[in-house]
Enzyme design. Structure first.
Site, PDB file in Angstrom:
ATOM      1  N   HIS A 124      32.132 -23.330  18.533  1.00  0.00           N
ATOM      2  CA  HIS A 124      32.964 -22.212  17.726  1.00  0.00           C
ATOM      3  C   HIS A 124      34.478 -22.248  18.578  1.00  0.00           C
ATOM      4  O   HIS A 124      34.811 -22.395  19.644  1.00  0.00           O
ATOM      5  CB  HIS A 124      32.148 -20.932  17.864  1.00  0.00           C
ATOM      6  CG  HIS A 124      32.669 -19.696  16.984  1.00  0.00           C
ATOM      7  ND1 HIS A 124      33.794 -19.028  17.512  1.00  0.00           N
ATOM      8  CD2 HIS A 124      32.228 -19.215  15.927  1.00  0.00           C
ATOM      9  CE1 HIS A 124      34.089 -18.204  16.560  1.00  0.00           C
ATOM     10  NE2 HIS A 124      33.039 -18.359  15.687  1.00  0.00           N
ATOM     11  N   ASP A 201      27.687 -20.578  25.639  1.00  0.00           N
ATOM     12  CA  ASP A 201      27.850 -19.658  24.839  1.00  0.00           C
ATOM     13  C   ASP A 201      26.687 -19.298  24.088  1.00  0.00           C
ATOM     14  O   ASP A 201      25.979 -20.155  23.298  1.00  0.00           O
ATOM     15  CB  ASP A 201      28.939 -20.277  23.852  1.00  0.00           C
ATOM     16  CG  ASP A 201      29.368 -19.366  22.475  1.00  0.00           C
ATOM     17  OD1 ASP A 201      28.603 -18.321  22.342  1.00  0.00           O
ATOM     18  OD2 ASP A 201      30.371 -19.774  21.931  1.00  0.00           O
ATOM     19  N   GLN A 204      24.646 -17.434  19.327  1.00  0.00           N
ATOM     20  CA  GLN A 204      23.723 -17.603  18.314  1.00  0.00           C
ATOM     21  C   GLN A 204      22.265 -17.640  19.166  1.00  0.00           C
ATOM     22  O   GLN A 204      21.250 -17.363  18.676  1.00  0.00           O
ATOM     23  CB  GLN A 204      23.830 -18.986  17.697  1.00  0.00           C
ATOM     24  CG  GLN A 204      25.145 -19.009  16.735  1.00  0.00           C
ATOM     25  CD  GLN A 204      25.081 -17.924  15.431  1.00  0.00           C
ATOM     26  OE1 GLN A 204      24.261 -17.810  15.233  1.00  0.00           O
ATOM     27  NE2 GLN A 204      26.337 -17.355  15.303  1.00  0.00           N
ATOM     28  N   LYS A 227      25.320  -9.490  16.995  1.00  0.00           N
ATOM     29  CA  LYS A 227      24.723 -10.791  16.209  1.00  0.00           C
ATOM     30  C   LYS A 227      23.041 -10.715  16.853  1.00  0.00           C
ATOM     31  O   LYS A 227      22.151 -11.588  16.250  1.00  0.00           O
ATOM     32  CB  LYS A 227      25.222 -12.187  16.776  1.00  0.00           C
ATOM     33  CG  LYS A 227      26.532 -12.381  16.349  1.00  0.00           C
ATOM     34  CD  LYS A 227      26.982 -13.914  16.498  1.00  0.00           C
ATOM     35  CE  LYS A 227      28.109 -14.179  16.315  1.00  0.00           C
ATOM     36  NZ  LYS A 227      28.857 -14.452  14.908  1.00  0.00           N
ATOM     37  N   CYS A 367      34.384 -21.218  11.642  1.00  0.00           N
ATOM     38  CA  CYS A 367      35.219 -21.286  12.892  1.00  0.00           C
ATOM     39  C   CYS A 367      34.672 -22.436  13.853  1.00  0.00           C
ATOM     40  O   CYS A 367      34.653 -22.534  15.081  1.00  0.00           O
ATOM     41  CB  CYS A 367      34.939 -19.946  13.725  1.00  0.00           C
ATOM     42  SG  CYS A 367      35.827 -18.645  12.889  1.00  0.00           S
TER      43      CYS A 367
HETATM   44  N1  PLP Z   1      30.324 -18.571  19.526  1.00  0.00           N
HETATM   45  C1  PLP Z   1      29.692 -18.822  18.699  1.00  0.00           C
HETATM   46  C2  PLP Z   1      28.474 -19.837  18.710  1.00  0.00           C
HETATM   47  C3  PLP Z   1      29.710 -17.919  17.458  1.00  0.00           C
HETATM   48  O1  PLP Z   1      28.720 -18.094  16.371  1.00  0.00           O
HETATM   49  C4  PLP Z   1      30.509 -16.938  17.415  1.00  0.00           C
HETATM   50  C5  PLP Z   1      30.743 -16.076  16.278  1.00  0.00           C
HETATM   51  O2  PLP Z   1      30.181 -16.447  15.155  1.00  0.00           O
HETATM   52  C6  PLP Z   1      31.386 -16.632  18.539  1.00  0.00           C
HETATM   53  C7  PLP Z   1      31.091 -17.327  19.683  1.00  0.00           C
HETATM   54  C8  PLP Z   1      32.117 -15.407  18.552  1.00  0.00           C
HETATM   55  O3  PLP Z   1      31.437 -14.254  18.501  1.00  0.00           O
HETATM   56  P1  PLP Z   1      32.288 -12.912  18.298  1.00  0.00           P
HETATM   57  O4  PLP Z   1      33.505 -13.087  17.249  1.00  0.00           O
HETATM   58  O5  PLP Z   1      31.176 -11.988  18.102  1.00  0.00           O
HETATM   59  O6  PLP Z   1      33.191 -12.669  19.658  1.00  0.00           O
END
Ligand code: PLP
Length: 409
Positions: A124, A201, A204, A227, A367
């Site tokens: 992401h 990370d 998910q 999430k 993203c």
């Molecule tokens: N990393 C992953 C794999 C994600 O799916 C997301 C959000 O969709 C993020 C990071 C960023 O999360 P946030 O926007 O809640 O900081």
């Protein structure tokens, strides 16, 4: 499968969306954000109606109670994710802030020009851009581990990205764009062979009950409350205590200091060192309530429900000509995310027509533009399911896709 239907815990799922009388909502955008159960909504509501006060240093009843509730939420979360100590749980705004904190305070403080950071092609943007900014600032080098055509990590290719210069590997546990579950433990072990630190990370992964930081063996784990049926604007950076305590503050302000004088300031240990200013108190308490709710439902039950709906949706989508599903073919290698393209329709058109039927999916690059570039596409349509989705939702999705086909051929 348990008889209890968790749908009734989520008031928003009962609503209709769209103009006129609207259509019953089918919410399939859970990878973007999950809906909130009554338990979380009421916990936050009660906090503001009856318990609101600023935390720490208050000598009055409400402040002490709010401080207790905030600390209990941290303990609850630490216990749920397998942290060795609540002090390893730093409250942040979300995954994005957690990764930026590590990039700034950990990597920014100790990496040198020429040091290497391994990330993957399926990250992401939140796990790409902070490292690119650091590369510009410090001259560190980013190494991109490739993905296979089926959107998976090949461990040999991943290993080939490491060298003696590698100082950090930062990768996602689960791809938000494809649903791929990465072999995170094996990836951590490879990074360790090269003496590199590891950030996972978990944005998910956390929603599907995959987090046990002790078992994973990484140094940092980042996730967002929204999430995982919790509130927005709250998330967690888990880090090994000795590492966190060795890192300089990320932001300066109240609550993170031991002593401030005209000459100098000394800092508290983790987690307060990284929580400058008034934190998102109701968010932290709401996130604790989210984990309580999920524990009550049971993670096995959550996974069973999601697997059922994923298998059913994959089977039904597979029957439709002109649909290509990206990501692993084996549904046991992914979470309940289906990312697809249609020969005849652009992802945004798919999303727009489904919306007229009350079906919320996401269309676009999710993203994850470097991943889309790999597939040489601008984006996909993505249906992402949670444990409160059911086979009726899938049937409605299929009816909607039949409408898209009718429109575009
Ligand atoms: N990393 C992953 C794999 C994600 O799916 C997301 C959000 O969709 C993020 C990071 C960023 O999360 P946030 O926007 O809640 O900081």
């Amino acid at each position: 499968m348990s008889d209890r239907d968790p749908r009734s815990d989520f008031p928003i799922l009962a609503r209709r969306v769209g103009s006129g009388e609207g259509k019953p909502l089918v919410y399939l955008d859970n990878a973007a954000t999950t809906q909130k159960p009554i338990h979380v909504i009421e916990t936050v509501d009660r906090f503001y109606r009856q318990e609101n006060a600023n935390i720490h240093r208050g000598v009055h009843y409400l402040s002490m109670n709010a401080t207790d509730a905030y600390d209990r939420a941290r303990e609850r979360i630490a216990e749920t994710i397998g942290a060795a100590h609540p002090a390893e749980v730093v409250f942040v705004r979300g995954t994005t802030e957690a990764i930026n904190l590590v990039a700034s305070s950990f990597a920014g403080d100790r990496f040198q020009p020429g040091d290497e950071i391994v990330i993957t092609r399926m990250e992401h943007h939140a796990n790409i851009v902070p490292w690119q900014l650091l590369a510009q600032k410090l001259g560190v080098v980013l190494k991109w581990a490739p993905v296979t055509d089926s959107g998976e990590i090949d461990l040999d290719a991943f290993r080939a990205c490491f060298s003696e210069e590698t100082k950090l590997a930062a990768f996602t546990q689960v791809s938000n764009a494809l649903g791929t579950i990465n072999p995170a433990k094996e990836m951590v072990a490879i990074a360790r062979e090269f003496g590199a630190h590891v950030l996972v990370d978990g944005a998910q992964g956390v929603a599907h009950g995959m987090v046990n930081v002790a078992d994973l063996g990484a140094d940092f784990y980042a996730f967002s409350g929204h999430k995982v049926v919790g509130p927005d604007g709250i998330g967690v950076l888990w880090g090994r205590r000795e590492l966190l305590d060795s890192m300089p503050p990320y932001q300066g302000g109240g609550d993170m200091i031991a002593r401030v004088s005209v000459e100098k300031t000394t800092f508290r240990d983790s987690p307060e060192r990284f929580e400058a200013g008034t934190p998102n108190i109701s968010g932290a308490i709401g996130l604790g309530a989210a984990f309580d709710y999920l524990a009550g439902l049971g993670w096995d039950e959550i996974r069973r429900r999601e697997q059922d709906v994923l298998d059913y949706a994959t089977e039904r989508l597979g029957e439709i000509e002109g649909i290509r599903i990206l990501g692993p073919a084996d549904t046991r290698g992914k979470v309940a995310v289906i990312s697809f393209t249609m020969d005849s329709a652009h992802p945004h058109d798919i999303g727009t027509i489904l919306d007229t039927e009350g079906i919320a999916i996401r269309a676009g690059h999710h993203c994850a533009q470097p991943l889309m570039d790999f597939y040489q596409i601008a984006g996909t349509a993505r249906a992402s399911f949670a444990f409160y989705n059911n086979r009726d939702d899938v049937d409605r999705l299929m009816d909607g896709i039949a409408k898209v086909k009718k429109f575009f051929g």
